[in-house]
Design a protein around this motif. Structure first.
Motif, PDB file in Angstrom:
ATOM      1  N   VAL A   1      43.833  45.895  14.243  1.00 27.11           N
ATOM      2  CA  VAL A   1      42.542  45.431  15.195  1.00 27.11           C
ATOM      3  C   VAL A   1      41.713  46.270  14.463  1.00 27.11           C
ATOM      4  N   ASN A   2      40.574  45.378  14.814  1.00 30.60           N
ATOM      5  CA  ASN A   2      39.496  46.424  14.816  1.00 30.60           C
ATOM      6  C   ASN A   2      38.824  47.164  15.168  1.00 30.60           C
ATOM      7  N   ASP A   3      38.851  48.346  14.908  1.00 26.70           N
ATOM      8  CA  ASP A   3      38.653  49.568  15.923  1.00 26.70           C
ATOM      9  C   ASP A   3      37.185  49.954  15.520  1.00 26.70           C
ATOM     10  N   ASN A   4      36.128  49.377  14.316  1.00 27.65           N
ATOM     11  CA  ASN A   4      35.107  50.173  14.643  1.00 27.65           C
ATOM     12  C   ASN A   4      34.151  49.417  14.379  1.00 27.65           C
TER      13      ASN A   4
ATOM     14  N   GLU B   1      46.256  49.820  20.972  1.00 31.55           N
ATOM     15  CA  GLU B   1      46.001  50.688  21.834  1.00 31.55           C
ATOM     16  C   GLU B   1      43.783  51.840  21.695  1.00 31.55           C
ATOM     17  N   ASN B   2      43.449  51.415  20.647  1.00 29.21           N
ATOM     18  CA  ASN B   2      42.249  52.266  20.539  1.00 29.21           C
ATOM     19  C   ASN B   2      41.203  51.249  20.728  1.00 29.21           C
ATOM     20  N   CYS B   3      41.376  50.487  21.031  1.00 33.00           N
ATOM     21  CA  CYS B   3      40.132  49.059  20.326  1.00 33.00           C
ATOM     22  C   CYS B   3      40.433  48.057  21.985  1.00 33.00           C
ATOM     23  N   TRP B   4      38.631  47.774  22.330  1.00 33.11           N
ATOM     24  CA  TRP B   4      39.158  46.569  23.005  1.00 33.11           C
ATOM     25  C   TRP B   4      39.035  45.742  22.709  1.00 33.11           C
ATOM     26  N   ALA B   5      39.118  44.264  23.758  1.00 31.91           N
ATOM     27  CA  ALA B   5      39.701  43.043  23.856  1.00 31.91           C
ATOM     28  C   ALA B   5      38.785  42.610  25.180  1.00 31.91           C
ATOM     29  N   PHE B   6      39.367  41.086  24.619  1.00 36.31           N
ATOM     30  CA  PHE B   6      38.157  40.251  25.868  1.00 36.31           C
ATOM     31  C   PHE B   6      39.087  38.769  26.803  1.00 36.31           C
ATOM     32  N   GLY B   7      38.610  39.025  27.814  1.00 38.61           N
ATOM     33  CA  GLY B   7      39.553  38.263  28.731  1.00 38.61           C
ATOM     34  C   GLY B   7      38.539  37.150  29.455  1.00 38.61           C
ATOM     35  N   LEU B   8      39.055  35.679  29.742  1.00 37.75           N
ATOM     36  CA  LEU B   8      38.369  35.435  30.949  1.00 37.75           C
ATOM     37  C   LEU B   8      39.077  33.814  31.167  1.00 37.75           C
ATOM     38  N   ALA B   9      38.699  33.044  32.815  1.00 38.41           N
ATOM     39  CA  ALA B   9      39.068  31.438  32.446  1.00 38.41           C
ATOM     40  C   ALA B   9      37.799  31.127  32.792  1.00 38.41           C
ATOM     41  N   GLN B  10      37.335  30.541  32.160  1.00 39.12           N
ATOM     42  CA  GLN B  10      36.046  29.608  32.823  1.00 39.12           C
ATOM     43  C   GLN B  10      36.501  28.713  33.775  1.00 39.12           C
ATOM     44  N   LEU B  11      37.938  27.642  33.193  1.00 38.31           N
ATOM     45  CA  LEU B  11      38.017  27.003  33.928  1.00 38.31           C
ATOM     46  C   LEU B  11      37.905  27.047  35.201  1.00 38.31           C
ATOM     47  N   PHE B  12      38.777  28.784  35.844  1.00 38.41           N
ATOM     48  CA  PHE B  12      38.579  28.930  37.159  1.00 38.41           C
ATOM     49  C   PHE B  12      37.828  29.039  38.156  1.00 38.41           C
ATOM     50  N   SER B  13      36.158  28.613  37.842  1.00 35.71           N
ATOM     51  CA  SER B  13      35.006  28.711  38.026  1.00 35.71           C
ATOM     52  C   SER B  13      35.463  27.908  39.896  1.00 35.71           C
ATOM     53  N   SER B  14      35.968  26.142  38.913  1.00 37.37           N
ATOM     54  CA  SER B  14      36.331  25.319  40.293  1.00 37.37           C
ATOM     55  C   SER B  14      37.573  25.058  41.129  1.00 37.37           C
ATOM     56  N   VAL B  15      38.189  26.268  40.621  1.00 37.23           N
ATOM     57  CA  VAL B  15      39.234  26.489  42.448  1.00 37.23           C
ATOM     58  C   VAL B  15      39.492  27.716  42.788  1.00 37.23           C
ATOM     59  N   SER B  16      39.639  28.110  43.984  1.00 32.78           N
ATOM     60  CA  SER B  16      39.983  29.159  44.801  1.00 32.78           C
ATOM     61  C   SER B  16      40.569  30.818  44.091  1.00 32.78           C
ATOM     62  N   PRO B  17      40.229  31.577  44.082  1.00 30.25           N
ATOM     63  CA  PRO B  17      40.745  32.946  44.231  1.00 30.25           C
ATOM     64  C   PRO B  17      42.269  33.029  43.955  1.00 30.25           C
ATOM     65  N   SER B  18      42.513  32.347  45.268  1.00 31.83           N
ATOM     66  CA  SER B  18      44.168  32.721  44.717  1.00 31.83           C
ATOM     67  C   SER B  18      44.772  31.602  43.789  1.00 31.83           C
ATOM     68  N   ILE B  19      44.289  30.811  42.782  1.00 34.65           N
ATOM     69  CA  ILE B  19      44.514  30.106  41.676  1.00 34.65           C
ATOM     70  C   ILE B  19      44.331  31.160  40.744  1.00 34.65           C
ATOM     71  N   THR B  20      43.140  32.055  40.996  1.00 36.63           N
ATOM     72  CA  THR B  20      42.551  33.325  39.381  1.00 36.63           C
ATOM     73  C   THR B  20      43.982  34.134  39.845  1.00 36.63           C
ATOM     74  N   GLU B  21      44.728  34.033  40.763  1.00 35.99           N
ATOM     75  CA  GLU B  21      45.343  35.233  40.847  1.00 35.99           C
ATOM     76  C   GLU B  21      46.989  34.858  40.570  1.00 35.99           C
ATOM     77  N   GLU B  22      47.420  34.011  40.806  1.00 36.48           N
ATOM     78  CA  GLU B  22      48.662  33.395  40.501  1.00 36.48           C
ATOM     79  C   GLU B  22      48.625  32.544  38.695  1.00 36.48           C
ATOM     80  N   PHE B  23      47.789  32.027  38.612  1.00 39.44           N
ATOM     81  CA  PHE B  23      47.549  31.612  36.953  1.00 39.44           C
ATOM     82  C   PHE B  23      46.449  32.687  36.064  1.00 39.44           C
TER      83      PHE B  23
END
Length: 413
Positions: free
Chosen positions: A234-237, A264-286
């Motif tokens: 895992v890329n720590d540098n 545990e020593n590294c960054w990662a990134f996440g996103l769910a761009q598809l959910f811009s067109s759904v309600s916040p509750s969908i983000t919370e559940e899915f």
């Protein structure tokens, strides 16, 4: 070594120029400014430019690679693109005092292939429109999703380092990359495996099926993380995560000085761009339950991309170890700044549309940047500005230079 004498000299010449840049005192100064931001003690807003339309920037031919071997061409491209950025729009980029050589790592991914029909291409034959064919329609289709597996060819990694040491001897230090950086945004993949419209319909009609898909993808990623940790790859540098500089005393205190190649020593990134067109509750559940299980494995998380998040920040802020959250052009930046709080960094994405207009409107660019800075200042928010997802500058690279100059004037104002 698959290099001619001329190709070897090309690399050495590029490395010499690279090291001239990397050795400037400003590199350490910029690193320290990023560290201040990332500990939520910002000295001023920071600026980066990434994800560029490289096919439009090569007017003088400097970006054209001249080395035939694919591996060494990758190193050549790395050097050329870094030098180009520095000479044309450096903003707050950091050039580290060594040349990074990759490790020979392979990943099986999710074991399922995207199938698509190309609808249109541009003059360079790049795809500009495509239709995805749904690969996930039945319960049986879930078996197509496999656990992620990593392998590391240590002998090849060692050979690459030995060859690089010969090529750059007397010119530049070399450092081997820590390995892989994890992308936890599985919804991007699902949108291509199913097609966006199909995914939206299934969220409404068959939510239990979508949960089953997310469970399979989450298990796959977790297996990949565990394997990468066991292999120590895992890329720590690496100093960037999702276009943002990630120097932190906790994880990356100095150039190339990671705390060990485990998640545990590294960054990662996440996103769910598809959910811009759904309600916040969908983000919370899915999204939240699944990204939570993945994010728990890492030291720090960058979350979001082009998705609108100001209307669901309370949900996103519950992701474990989240340190930066994207404020895209589709977010209400004033609302975002009011809700983000003093500890998480507001990672604003100025709209790239302003460098793609018929004529460059410098006052509109300045007004756009100033509006964001004012919103952050009003709410005591730690802010970075990342111009990215730049599809076109109308073949006028100087537009990026001018945007960079305006941005730096504003953050130093």
């Amino acid at each position: 070594m698959n290099l001619t004498a001329n190709e070897r000299q090309i690399l050495r010449d590029l490395a010499s120029r690279y090291m001239e840049i990397a050795s400037l005192p400003v590199q350490a100064q910029k690193r320290d400014l990023w560290k201040a931001l990332n500990r939520s003690k910002m000295e001023r807003p920071m600026v980066a430019i990434d994800q560029l339309p490289w096919n439009e920037l090569n007017a003088d031919g400097f970006l054209t690679c001249k080395i035939a071997d694919p591996f060494w061409q990758g190193i050549e491209n790395q050097l050329r693109s870094t030098i180009y950025r520095w000479e044309h729009f450096p903003v707050d980029m950091v050039v580290e005092p060594f040349i990074t050589i990759p490790k020979a790592i392979s990943c099986t991914g999710y074991g399922i292939s995207i199938e698509e029909e190309t609808q249109a291409t541009d003059e360079t034959n790049s795809v500009v429109s495509h239709r995805f064919i749904n690969q996930l329609q039945t319960e049986e289709d879930l078996e197509k999703i496999k656990d992620m597996h990593f392998t590391h060819d240590e002998a090849k990694s060692k050979l690459w380092m030995e060859e690089a040491a010969q090529v750059f001897e007397g010119i530049a230090p070399i450092l081997q990359s820590g390995g892989t950086q994890f992308h936890l945004g599985v919804w991007d993949t699902i949108s291509m495996l199913m097609g966006v419209e199909n995914a939206y319909i299934e969220l409404m009609d068959r939510p239990e099926f979508i949960h089953a898909i997310m469970e399979k993808f989450t298990h796959s990623v977790l297996n990949g993380i565990d394997e990468a940790n066991k292999l120590g790859i895992v890329n720590d540098n690496i100093n960037i995560c999702h276009c943002s500089y990630i120097y932190t005393d906790e994880l990356l205190p100095d150039f190339g000085q990671g705390k060990g190649p485990h998640s545990e020593n590294c960054w990662a990134f996440g996103l769910a761009q598809l959910f811009s067109s759904v309600s916040p509750s969908i983000t919370e559940e899915f999204e939240l339950p699944y990204v939570t299980r993945m994010a728990e494995k890492f030291g720090m998380i960058y979350y979001g991309c082009c998705d609108r998040l100001d209307d669901r920040l309370d949900i996103v802020k519950r992701i474990p170890h989240v340190k930066k959250i994207s404020c895209s052009p589709w977010s209400d930046r004033e609302n975002f700044a009011e809700k983000i709080g003093p500890t998480i960094i507001m990672s604003n994405k100025p709209t790239p549309a302003l460098v793609a207009t018929d004529t460059l409107d410098e006052e509109e660019i300045r007004k756009d940047i100033r509006r964001t800075i004012d919103a952050a200042k009003k709410n005591n928010v730690n802010l970075e500005l990342i111009l990215k997802d730049i599809s076109t500058v109308r073949y006028q690279p100087q537009r990026l230079t001018r945007w960079a100059e305006i941005a730096m004037e504003e953050v130093q104002r």
